[in-house]
Motif scaffolding. Sequence first.
Motif, PDB file in Angstrom:
ATOM      1  N   GLN A 130       0.783  -1.263  -0.036  1.00 45.76           N
ATOM      2  CA  GLN A 130      -0.060  -0.043  -0.090  1.00 45.76           C
ATOM      3  C   GLN A 130       0.816   1.376  -0.022  1.00 45.76           C
ATOM      4  OE1 GLN A 130      -3.527  -0.010  -0.170  1.00 45.76           O
ATOM      5  NE2 GLN A 130      -3.552  -2.074  -0.394  1.00 45.76           N
ATOM      6  N   THR A 131       1.807   1.206   0.831  1.00 50.09           N
ATOM      7  CA  THR A 131       2.778   2.505   1.011  1.00 50.09           C
ATOM      8  C   THR A 131       3.575   2.748  -0.388  1.00 50.09           C
ATOM      9  OG1 THR A 131       4.291   0.973   2.191  1.00 50.09           O
ATOM     10  CG2 THR A 131       3.011   2.597   3.458  1.00 50.09           C
ATOM     11  N   ASP A 132       3.820   1.618  -1.113  1.00 45.72           N
ATOM     12  CA  ASP A 132       4.504   1.755  -2.337  1.00 45.72           C
ATOM     13  C   ASP A 132       3.768   2.457  -3.303  1.00 45.72           C
ATOM     14  OD1 ASP A 132       6.085  -1.622  -2.237  1.00 45.72           O
ATOM     15  OD2 ASP A 132       6.495   0.111  -1.096  1.00 45.72           O
ATOM     16  N   VAL A 133       2.485   2.310  -3.140  1.00 47.02           N
ATOM     17  CA  VAL A 133       1.614   3.184  -4.347  1.00 47.02           C
ATOM     18  C   VAL A 133       1.925   4.645  -3.734  1.00 47.02           C
ATOM     19  CG1 VAL A 133      -0.634   3.797  -5.307  1.00 47.02           C
ATOM     20  CG2 VAL A 133      -0.214   1.457  -4.314  1.00 47.02           C
ATOM     21  N   GLN A 134       1.731   4.934  -2.596  1.00 42.15           N
ATOM     22  CA  GLN A 134       2.246   6.414  -2.502  1.00 42.15           C
ATOM     23  C   GLN A 134       3.271   6.943  -2.885  1.00 42.15           C
ATOM     24  OE1 GLN A 134       0.122   8.844  -1.322  1.00 42.15           O
ATOM     25  NE2 GLN A 134       1.642  10.167  -1.845  1.00 42.15           N
ATOM     26  N   SER A 135       4.384   5.953  -2.754  1.00 41.59           N
ATOM     27  CA  SER A 135       5.820   6.493  -2.864  1.00 41.59           C
ATOM     28  C   SER A 135       5.974   6.232  -4.542  1.00 41.59           C
ATOM     29  CB  SER A 135       6.889   5.614  -2.412  1.00 41.59           C
ATOM     30  OG  SER A 135       6.650   4.469  -2.667  1.00 41.59           O
ATOM     31  N   VAL A 136       5.141   5.842  -5.170  1.00 40.90           N
ATOM     32  CA  VAL A 136       5.219   5.720  -6.641  1.00 40.90           C
ATOM     33  C   VAL A 136       4.611   6.953  -7.224  1.00 40.90           C
ATOM     34  CG1 VAL A 136       4.211   4.657  -8.764  1.00 40.90           C
ATOM     35  CG2 VAL A 136       5.280   3.324  -7.074  1.00 40.90           C
ATOM     36  N   VAL A 137       3.614   7.535  -6.433  1.00 37.32           N
ATOM     37  CA  VAL A 137       2.804   8.816  -6.886  1.00 37.32           C
ATOM     38  C   VAL A 137       3.656   9.859  -6.499  1.00 37.32           C
ATOM     39  CG1 VAL A 137       0.810  10.123  -6.397  1.00 37.32           C
ATOM     40  CG2 VAL A 137       0.262   7.462  -6.612  1.00 37.32           C
ATOM     41  N   SER A 138       4.363   9.936  -5.280  1.00 38.29           N
ATOM     42  CA  SER A 138       5.202  11.117  -4.836  1.00 38.29           C
ATOM     43  C   SER A 138       6.553  10.980  -5.807  1.00 38.29           C
ATOM     44  CB  SER A 138       5.576  10.894  -3.595  1.00 38.29           C
ATOM     45  OG  SER A 138       4.763  10.571  -2.891  1.00 38.29           O
ATOM     46  N   ALA A 139       6.972  10.017  -6.193  1.00 38.73           N
ATOM     47  CA  ALA A 139       8.167   9.891  -7.289  1.00 38.73           C
ATOM     48  C   ALA A 139       7.860  10.660  -8.631  1.00 38.73           C
ATOM     49  CB  ALA A 139       8.757   8.407  -7.276  1.00 38.73           C
ATOM     50  N   ALA A 140       6.781  10.031  -9.219  1.00 41.86           N
ATOM     51  CA  ALA A 140       6.323  10.613 -10.500  1.00 41.86           C
ATOM     52  C   ALA A 140       6.080  12.131 -10.179  1.00 41.86           C
ATOM     53  CB  ALA A 140       4.868  10.115 -10.694  1.00 41.86           C
ATOM     54  N   PHE A 141       5.523  12.711  -9.306  1.00 37.95           N
ATOM     55  CA  PHE A 141       5.402  14.127  -9.117  1.00 37.95           C
ATOM     56  C   PHE A 141       6.891  14.681  -8.891  1.00 37.95           C
ATOM     57  CE2 PHE A 141       4.874  17.857  -6.213  1.00 37.95           C
ATOM     58  CZ  PHE A 141       3.991  18.583  -6.948  1.00 37.95           C
ATOM     59  N   GLY A 142       7.603  14.190  -8.252  1.00 35.56           N
ATOM     60  CA  GLY A 142       9.047  14.672  -8.003  1.00 35.56           C
ATOM     61  C   GLY A 142       9.595  14.680  -9.518  1.00 35.56           C
ATOM     62  N   LYS A 143       9.628  13.763 -10.097  1.00 41.33           N
ATOM     63  CA  LYS A 143      10.006  13.403 -11.345  1.00 41.33           C
ATOM     64  C   LYS A 143       9.663  14.673 -12.391  1.00 41.33           C
ATOM     65  CE  LYS A 143      11.568   9.910 -14.623  1.00 41.33           C
ATOM     66  NZ  LYS A 143      11.299   8.702 -14.962  1.00 41.33           N
ATOM     67  N   TYR A 144       8.384  14.766 -12.512  1.00 48.29           N
ATOM     68  CA  TYR A 144       7.994  16.000 -13.457  1.00 48.29           C
ATOM     69  C   TYR A 144       7.548  17.026 -12.972  1.00 48.29           C
ATOM     70  CZ  TYR A 144       8.214  11.454 -16.023  1.00 48.29           C
ATOM     71  OH  TYR A 144       8.544  10.273 -16.507  1.00 48.29           O
ATOM     72  N   ARG A 145       7.836  17.321 -11.813  1.00 47.74           N
ATOM     73  CA  ARG A 145       7.524  18.622 -11.165  1.00 47.74           C
ATOM     74  C   ARG A 145       7.894  19.932 -12.135  1.00 47.74           C
ATOM     75  NH1 ARG A 145       9.440  21.260  -6.712  1.00 47.74           N
ATOM     76  NH2 ARG A 145      10.861  19.584  -6.388  1.00 47.74           N
ATOM     77  N   THR A 146       9.145  19.820 -12.462  1.00 44.80           N
ATOM     78  CA  THR A 146       9.843  20.916 -12.922  1.00 44.80           C
ATOM     79  C   THR A 146       9.651  20.902 -14.661  1.00 44.80           C
ATOM     80  OG1 THR A 146      11.858  19.716 -13.084  1.00 44.80           O
ATOM     81  CG2 THR A 146      11.580  20.975 -11.217  1.00 44.80           C
ATOM     82  N   VAL A 147       9.128  20.065 -15.116  1.00 37.65           N
ATOM     83  CA  VAL A 147       8.612  20.105 -16.734  1.00 37.65           C
ATOM     84  C   VAL A 147       7.929  21.268 -16.971  1.00 37.65           C
ATOM     85  CG1 VAL A 147       7.763  18.826 -18.602  1.00 37.65           C
ATOM     86  CG2 VAL A 147       9.098  17.578 -16.894  1.00 37.65           C
ATOM     87  N   THR A 148       8.435  22.117 -17.965  1.00 33.57           N
ATOM     88  CA  THR A 148       7.769  23.145 -18.462  1.00 33.57           C
ATOM     89  C   THR A 148       7.343  23.212 -19.935  1.00 33.57           C
ATOM     90  OG1 THR A 148       9.946  24.249 -18.753  1.00 33.57           O
ATOM     91  CG2 THR A 148       9.057  24.697 -16.679  1.00 33.57           C
ATOM     92  N   GLU A 149       7.442  21.912 -20.561  1.00 34.88           N
ATOM     93  CA  GLU A 149       7.106  21.875 -21.762  1.00 34.88           C
ATOM     94  C   GLU A 149       5.391  22.116 -22.124  1.00 34.88           C
ATOM     95  OE1 GLU A 149       8.644  18.328 -23.486  1.00 34.88           O
ATOM     96  OE2 GLU A 149      10.212  18.518 -21.737  1.00 34.88           O
ATOM     97  N   GLY A 150       5.159  22.437 -23.191  1.00 30.47           N
ATOM     98  CA  GLY A 150       3.736  22.545 -23.666  1.00 30.47           C
ATOM     99  C   GLY A 150       3.177  23.826 -23.433  1.00 30.47           C
ATOM    100  N   LYS A 151       2.150  24.081 -23.810  1.00 26.87           N
ATOM    101  CA  LYS A 151       1.242  25.409 -23.348  1.00 26.87           C
ATOM    102  C   LYS A 151      -0.350  25.178 -23.207  1.00 26.87           C
ATOM    103  CE  LYS A 151       0.967  28.933 -27.065  1.00 26.87           C
ATOM    104  NZ  LYS A 151      -0.517  28.977 -27.135  1.00 26.87           N
TER     105      LYS A 151
END
Length: 350
Positions: free
Chosen positions: A31-52
């Motif tokens: 169960q906690t792994d799901v939260q860490s996967v979600v947090s990791a996805a957030f951390g990984k793409y947080r700074t992406v600024t592509e697109g409009k």
Amino acid sequence: MRAPLRRVRTWRAAAIVAVAIGTATLPIGAQTDVQSVVSAAFGKYRTVTEGKNADYIPALAKVDPNLFGIAVVGREGKVYTAGDVNYEVSIQSISKVFTMARVIQDQGPQAVEKTIGVDATGMRFNSIVSVELAYKLGGGPELNPLVNPGAITATSMVEGATADVVWSKILGTYNDFAGRPLSVLQDVYKSESDTNQRNQAIGMLMHAYGYIKQNPAQATDLYTRQCSVGVNARDLATMAATLAFGGRNPVTGKQAISTENVPYVLAVMATAGLYDDSGKWLYHTGLPAKSGVGGGIIAVAPGKFGIAVVSPPLDEAGNSIRAQRAIEHIVNALALNPYASKPSRAAASQ
Ligand code: DON
């Protein structure tokens, strides 16, 4: 350290039961792994600024492009989140899934198949050429309810003596899926109503070709209203999870659509959920999904999770860039691609 044999046996027995009843449950402790996967996805793409941000609807251009929220809803309504999950954006084209669901529920899956079609157009979501081509092919049902011509037609198929009756059926369906009362973002509705001449033309064309039986102007207006409903990432993930768990909202327990109708909804999402990039999406994730120009994407892992990401900047096809990447990350990390099977026996010796 080796696990005591009894514990291994118990775990294996539980796994076998889970497979036997087809639940694909995660092992307890994951169960906690799901939260860490979600947090990791957030951390990984947080700074992406592509697109409009979409700007053909002026109100959408004003939404904060930095907004980024991920929500995953699992079995029994367990919610995992990261980022801006309570901020409402307009649902836009994701609404098409739930209006289609309502029509399938009220009139049966064949009504959508015979009136609109369930095939990919391979063209942009607001393509008029796709309507002309379908007409050339004999006027048959060669579209689908997730592109604008099919979606406006689906809205026209929701029955009701007045626009208010039709609207309360549409919104009521969305509320059942989301598990809370949703409402229209009036600034988006006004902005889109002022600029939706192309959709008005599509509505009229669908009427001229006999797909829409009456009152195309009402259908286009209600379609515009449904696209302006405000949802946050948590709402969208709950809506997706309702489709992941047999049409019953896993948070509220309310049946939003009959279990036997869910596969039809998911099939159209798999075929046409990300418009002309639907094939590419399926190639990478294997999951039925739906995007909206408000920046949301939902994905459904049947029997496992409803996933939603909100991030307004879009790619050329009109799909949120960070939402696509974050969902793909979650799908890979949690092994959610249903096409990724394992061999059933050991390899033969050469
Ligand atoms: O009809 C429109 O243009 C919008 N209300 C919805 C389009 C949309 O969300 C397409 N999404 N990718």
